[in-house]
Design a protein around this motif. Structure first.
Motif, PDB file in Angstrom:
ATOM      1  N   LYS A  99      27.230  54.637  27.190  1.00 52.30           N
ATOM      2  CA  LYS A  99      27.655  53.497  27.995  1.00 52.30           C
ATOM      3  C   LYS A  99      27.442  52.205  27.220  1.00 52.30           C
ATOM      4  O   LYS A  99      26.380  51.982  26.647  1.00 52.30           O
ATOM      5  N   PHE A 100      28.480  51.380  27.224  1.00 55.57           N
ATOM      6  CA  PHE A 100      28.392  50.058  26.604  1.00 55.57           C
ATOM      7  C   PHE A 100      29.094  49.065  27.526  1.00 55.57           C
ATOM      8  O   PHE A 100      30.297  49.181  27.774  1.00 55.57           O
ATOM      9  N   LYS A 101      28.311  48.148  28.061  1.00 57.55           N
ATOM     10  CA  LYS A 101      28.815  47.201  29.060  1.00 57.55           C
ATOM     11  C   LYS A 101      29.394  47.976  30.241  1.00 57.55           C
ATOM     12  O   LYS A 101      28.698  48.726  30.876  1.00 57.55           O
ATOM     13  N   GLU A 102      30.703  47.847  30.494  1.00 55.26           N
ATOM     14  CA  GLU A 102      31.300  48.536  31.640  1.00 55.26           C
ATOM     15  C   GLU A 102      31.966  49.846  31.252  1.00 55.26           C
ATOM     16  O   GLU A 102      32.522  50.541  32.110  1.00 55.26           O
ATOM     17  N   GLU A 134      22.178  55.837   6.812  1.00 57.38           N
ATOM     18  CA  GLU A 134      21.297  54.919   7.533  1.00 57.38           C
ATOM     19  C   GLU A 134      20.512  55.641   8.627  1.00 57.38           C
ATOM     20  O   GLU A 134      19.395  55.231   8.989  1.00 57.38           O
ATOM     21  N   LEU A 135      21.065  56.748   9.134  1.00 55.66           N
ATOM     22  CA  LEU A 135      20.376  57.519  10.179  1.00 55.66           C
ATOM     23  C   LEU A 135      19.022  58.027   9.693  1.00 55.66           C
ATOM     24  O   LEU A 135      18.092  58.200  10.483  1.00 55.66           O
ATOM     25  N   GLU A 136      18.927  58.266   8.397  1.00 59.17           N
ATOM     26  CA  GLU A 136      17.704  58.845   7.832  1.00 59.17           C
ATOM     27  C   GLU A 136      16.585  57.817   7.706  1.00 59.17           C
ATOM     28  O   GLU A 136      15.410  58.184   7.665  1.00 59.17           O
ATOM     29  N   PHE A 137      16.956  56.543   7.678  1.00 62.13           N
ATOM     30  CA  PHE A 137      15.959  55.502   7.428  1.00 62.13           C
ATOM     31  C   PHE A 137      15.645  54.646   8.649  1.00 62.13           C
ATOM     32  O   PHE A 137      14.672  53.896   8.651  1.00 62.13           O
ATOM     33  N   SER A 138      16.472  54.719   9.691  1.00 71.24           N
ATOM     34  CA  SER A 138      16.260  53.874  10.880  1.00 71.24           C
ATOM     35  C   SER A 138      16.146  54.742  12.126  1.00 71.24           C
ATOM     36  O   SER A 138      16.922  55.675  12.325  1.00 71.24           O
ATOM     37  N   ARG A 139      15.186  54.420  12.961  1.00 71.75           N
ATOM     38  CA  ARG A 139      14.997  55.154  14.204  1.00 71.75           C
ATOM     39  C   ARG A 139      15.966  54.647  15.261  1.00 71.75           C
ATOM     40  O   ARG A 139      16.411  53.505  15.230  1.00 71.75           O
ATOM     41  N   ASN A 140      16.264  55.542  16.219  1.00 73.81           N
ATOM     42  CA  ASN A 140      17.125  55.213  17.360  1.00 73.81           C
ATOM     43  C   ASN A 140      18.454  54.588  16.906  1.00 73.81           C
ATOM     44  O   ASN A 140      18.831  53.500  17.326  1.00 73.81           O
ATOM     45  N   THR A 141      19.121  55.302  16.026  1.00 74.11           N
ATOM     46  CA  THR A 141      20.432  54.853  15.548  1.00 74.11           C
ATOM     47  C   THR A 141      21.456  55.965  15.764  1.00 74.11           C
ATOM     48  O   THR A 141      21.094  57.143  15.951  1.00 74.11           O
ATOM     49  N   VAL A 142      22.738  55.608  15.708  1.00 79.05           N
ATOM     50  CA  VAL A 142      23.802  56.579  15.962  1.00 79.05           C
ATOM     51  C   VAL A 142      25.027  56.224  15.123  1.00 79.05           C
ATOM     52  O   VAL A 142      25.279  55.051  14.832  1.00 79.05           O
ATOM     53  N   VAL A 143      25.768  57.241  14.734  1.00 80.00           N
ATOM     54  CA  VAL A 143      27.061  57.087  14.048  1.00 80.00           C
ATOM     55  C   VAL A 143      28.118  57.708  14.950  1.00 80.00           C
ATOM     56  O   VAL A 143      27.959  58.850  15.389  1.00 80.00           O
ATOM     57  N   ILE A 144      29.178  56.960  15.242  1.00 79.31           N
ATOM     58  CA  ILE A 144      30.179  57.439  16.195  1.00 79.31           C
ATOM     59  C   ILE A 144      31.570  57.441  15.554  1.00 79.31           C
ATOM     60  O   ILE A 144      31.802  56.817  14.521  1.00 79.31           O
ATOM     61  N   GLY A 145      32.495  58.152  16.198  1.00 73.62           N
ATOM     62  CA  GLY A 145      33.859  58.226  15.712  1.00 73.62           C
ATOM     63  C   GLY A 145      34.664  56.991  16.081  1.00 73.62           C
ATOM     64  O   GLY A 145      34.334  56.255  17.015  1.00 73.62           O
ATOM     65  N   SER A 146      35.766  56.783  15.341  1.00 75.01           N
ATOM     66  CA  SER A 146      36.570  55.576  15.537  1.00 75.01           C
ATOM     67  C   SER A 146      37.224  55.520  16.914  1.00 75.01           C
ATOM     68  O   SER A 146      37.304  54.454  17.532  1.00 75.01           O
ATOM     69  N   LYS A 147      37.685  56.665  17.424  1.00 76.73           N
ATOM     70  CA  LYS A 147      38.329  56.686  18.746  1.00 76.73           C
ATOM     71  C   LYS A 147      37.331  56.372  19.849  1.00 76.73           C
ATOM     72  O   LYS A 147      37.633  55.646  20.803  1.00 76.73           O
ATOM     73  N   LEU A 148      36.127  56.923  19.722  1.00 75.53           N
ATOM     74  CA  LEU A 148      35.087  56.649  20.713  1.00 75.53           C
ATOM     75  C   LEU A 148      34.680  55.185  20.661  1.00 75.53           C
ATOM     76  O   LEU A 148      34.506  54.538  21.710  1.00 75.53           O
ATOM     77  N   ALA A 149      34.550  54.646  19.447  1.00 78.83           N
ATOM     78  CA  ALA A 149      34.188  53.234  19.308  1.00 78.83           C
ATOM     79  C   ALA A 149      35.261  52.344  19.923  1.00 78.83           C
ATOM     80  O   ALA A 149      34.953  51.324  20.568  1.00 78.83           O
ATOM     81  N   LEU A 156      30.039  47.672  14.984  1.00 79.35           N
ATOM     82  CA  LEU A 156      28.860  47.970  14.173  1.00 79.35           C
ATOM     83  C   LEU A 156      27.726  47.018  14.543  1.00 79.35           C
ATOM     84  O   LEU A 156      27.919  45.811  14.631  1.00 79.35           O
ATOM     85  N   GLY A 157      26.541  47.555  14.815  1.00 76.71           N
ATOM     86  CA  GLY A 157      25.380  46.750  15.166  1.00 76.71           C
ATOM     87  C   GLY A 157      25.119  46.674  16.653  1.00 76.71           C
ATOM     88  O   GLY A 157      24.014  46.279  17.068  1.00 76.71           O
ATOM     89  N   ASP A 158      26.115  47.061  17.486  1.00 75.08           N
ATOM     90  CA  ASP A 158      25.904  47.063  18.931  1.00 75.08           C
ATOM     91  C   ASP A 158      24.981  48.220  19.321  1.00 75.08           C
ATOM     92  O   ASP A 158      24.906  49.240  18.632  1.00 75.08           O
ATOM     93  N   ASN A 166      18.265  65.431  32.802  1.00 76.84           N
ATOM     94  CA  ASN A 166      17.121  66.108  32.182  1.00 76.84           C
ATOM     95  C   ASN A 166      16.871  65.665  30.740  1.00 76.84           C
ATOM     96  O   ASN A 166      16.186  66.353  29.977  1.00 76.84           O
ATOM     97  N   ALA A 167      17.416  64.509  30.373  1.00 76.41           N
ATOM     98  CA  ALA A 167      17.180  63.962  29.029  1.00 76.41           C
ATOM     99  C   ALA A 167      16.475  62.628  29.145  1.00 76.41           C
ATOM    100  O   ALA A 167      16.475  61.982  30.201  1.00 76.41           O
ATOM    101  N   ASN A 168      15.832  62.205  28.056  1.00 82.93           N
ATOM    102  CA  ASN A 168      15.168  60.906  28.025  1.00 82.93           C
ATOM    103  C   ASN A 168      16.167  59.825  27.623  1.00 82.93           C
ATOM    104  O   ASN A 168      16.673  59.842  26.493  1.00 82.93           O
ATOM    105  N   PRO A 169      16.492  58.900  28.504  1.00 78.19           N
ATOM    106  CA  PRO A 169      17.470  57.843  28.153  1.00 78.19           C
ATOM    107  C   PRO A 169      16.996  57.050  26.940  1.00 78.19           C
ATOM    108  O   PRO A 169      15.810  56.769  26.781  1.00 78.19           O
ATOM    109  N   LEU A 170      17.976  56.711  26.083  1.00 71.27           N
ATOM    110  CA  LEU A 170      17.676  55.952  24.878  1.00 71.27           C
ATOM    111  C   LEU A 170      18.722  54.867  24.678  1.00 71.27           C
ATOM    112  O   LEU A 170      19.837  54.944  25.192  1.00 71.27           O
ATOM    113  N   SER A 171      18.329  53.860  23.929  1.00 71.96           N
ATOM    114  CA  SER A 171      19.282  52.839  23.488  1.00 71.96           C
ATOM    115  C   SER A 171      19.425  53.004  21.970  1.00 71.96           C
ATOM    116  O   SER A 171      18.458  52.829  21.233  1.00 71.96           O
ATOM    117  N   LEU A 172      20.629  53.370  21.541  1.00 72.80           N
ATOM    118  CA  LEU A 172      20.860  53.661  20.136  1.00 72.80           C
ATOM    119  C   LEU A 172      21.758  52.602  19.508  1.00 72.80           C
ATOM    120  O   LEU A 172      22.797  52.246  20.077  1.00 72.80           O
TER     121      LEU A 172
END
Length: 389
Positions: A99-102, A134-149, A156-158, A166-172
């Protein structure tokens, strides 16, 4: 040079119009064959590059009645020791809601070790923004596909909110955007293995291992080796059989069409030689009367057939290669890019071994088809042949 070859060449030169028709028919068929084959090889290669080359050649899953693979480090070492295995990468995947904004969408979240995963799927080559490593060096980060973005309207940076029952919510934080030209651009995201374990609230476990092979055709053999270790495993030919069916159907249909085209052209040569036999009746009688054996008469017309076939094959392949290279320069319009995935130019592959094979096959086929008119010429009675002149 034997006199049979001299006579064969003289007959070819004497009937220029018939020669041009025969050579032109063969050349046209070979040209179509060369262009079609180059297209087929190009599209088949592109299909492998965008599917098989981006997928694990073998996927390993937990043992029976288990949800996860424990002590996966030991399993990776054992798989890595199998001959032909070039890379092994553990993963923990599951569904997640982004989820991002609406905007909100569901996608698969894959926890991986970036350096090892890149050896499997070469995802770093598909990055259009940011870095996969960058995923290997920074915690709580994500790489996504162009269509999803695009659908989430994320840059980038959002930071996106990731949750699931049943999962722990995170901000990535988005540290990379990739584009493969496949459905994965919308259905797959990557994070570090540690982050995925934290999100799904599990200990140091994975639910699968990806394996890359030096020769992807050995997937069944390596799969059987892994099954002996007590784990479920499937090769790419089993997980994506549609790719094999598509290639097999296209290859079979193309071979049938190619064969028909060349056979039709070869029959044109047979017709020309039959006319040549009729036109050269008197000359055949003279040669027989001068002591030329039946085998020499046969060789003259078989040589004619072979020469016509060779000339047509050479002209056809030359024209076919030029046309193929010209087609390969054609840029697919941007409006149609979604239909062809990540292909911007028509894929054409001209292989020297294919050209040599086509020339040899057409030459050999014409030699064979020249046997019938050669035998007809050799059967002629010398006295009747001379009197018909």
């Amino acid at each position: 040079m034997r006199y049979e070859l001299l006579i064969a060449l003289r007959q070819i030169r004497a009937r220029k119009f018939q020669t041009l028709l025969s050579v032109g028919a063969i050349a046209l068929a070979v040209m179509v064959l060369t262009v079609s084959h180059s297209l087929m090889v190009g599209f088949t290669g592109e299909l492998y590059n965008t599917t098989v080359d981006k997928l694990p050649h073998v996927s390993v899953f937990p043992e029976e009645d288990e949800d996860y693979i424990y002590l996966y480090g030991t399993l990776i070492e054992r798989i890595g020791s199998i001959e032909g295995v070039t890379a092994v990468s553990p993963f923990l995947t599951g569904q997640a809601s982004f989820k991002f904004k609406e905007n909100s969408l569901n996608s698969e979240l894959g926890g991986v070790i970036p350096s090892q995963e890149n050896e499997i799927s070469s995802i770093e080559e598909d990055m259009v923004e940011g870095s996969f490593q960058e995923l290997e060096f920074s915690r709580n980060t994500v790489v996504i596909g162009s269509k999803l973005a695009e659908k989430l309207e994320v840059n980038l940076g959002d930071s996106v909110d990731v949750s699931f029952p049943n999962a722990n919510p995170l901000s990535l934080r988005v540290v990379g955007i990739f584009h493969t030209g496949s459905p994965q651009d919308e259905s797959l995201t990557y994070t570090s293995l540690d982050t995925a374990q934290q999100f799904y609230d599990v200990p140091d476990v994975v639910n699968g291992v990806s394996v890359r092979l030096r020769d992807f055709n050995r997937d069944t053999e390596v799969t059987n080796e892994i099954k002996k270790l007590g784990y479920n495993a499937k090769g790419w030919t089993e997980t994506t059989p549609a790719i094999l069916r598509t290639i097999a159907i296209e290859s079979t249909s193309n071979k049938v069409i190619y064969g028909l085209i060349v056979v039709i052209a070869s029959f044109g040569v047979v017709s020309t030689l039959n006319l040549s036999v009729i036109g050269a009746t008197g000359q055949i009688g003279m040669l027989r009367a001068m002591g030329a054996p039946v085998s020499s008469i046969q060789r003259i017309f078989i040589l004619q057939s072979g020469i016509l076939g060779l000339l047509g094959a050479l002209a056809g392949t030359f024209a076919g290669v030029l046309i193929s290279l010209a087609i390969g320069q054609y840029e697919i319009p941007a409006a149609q890019s979604d239909l062809y995935g990540d292909i911007s130019f028509i894929p054409i592959v001209v292989r020297p071994q294919d050209i040599i094979f086509i020339i040899f096959a057409v030459f050999l086929l014409n030699l064979i088809t020249g046997v019938y008119p050669a035998r007809q010429a050799a059967k002629m009675d010398p006295v009747k042949a001379i009197s018909s002149k």
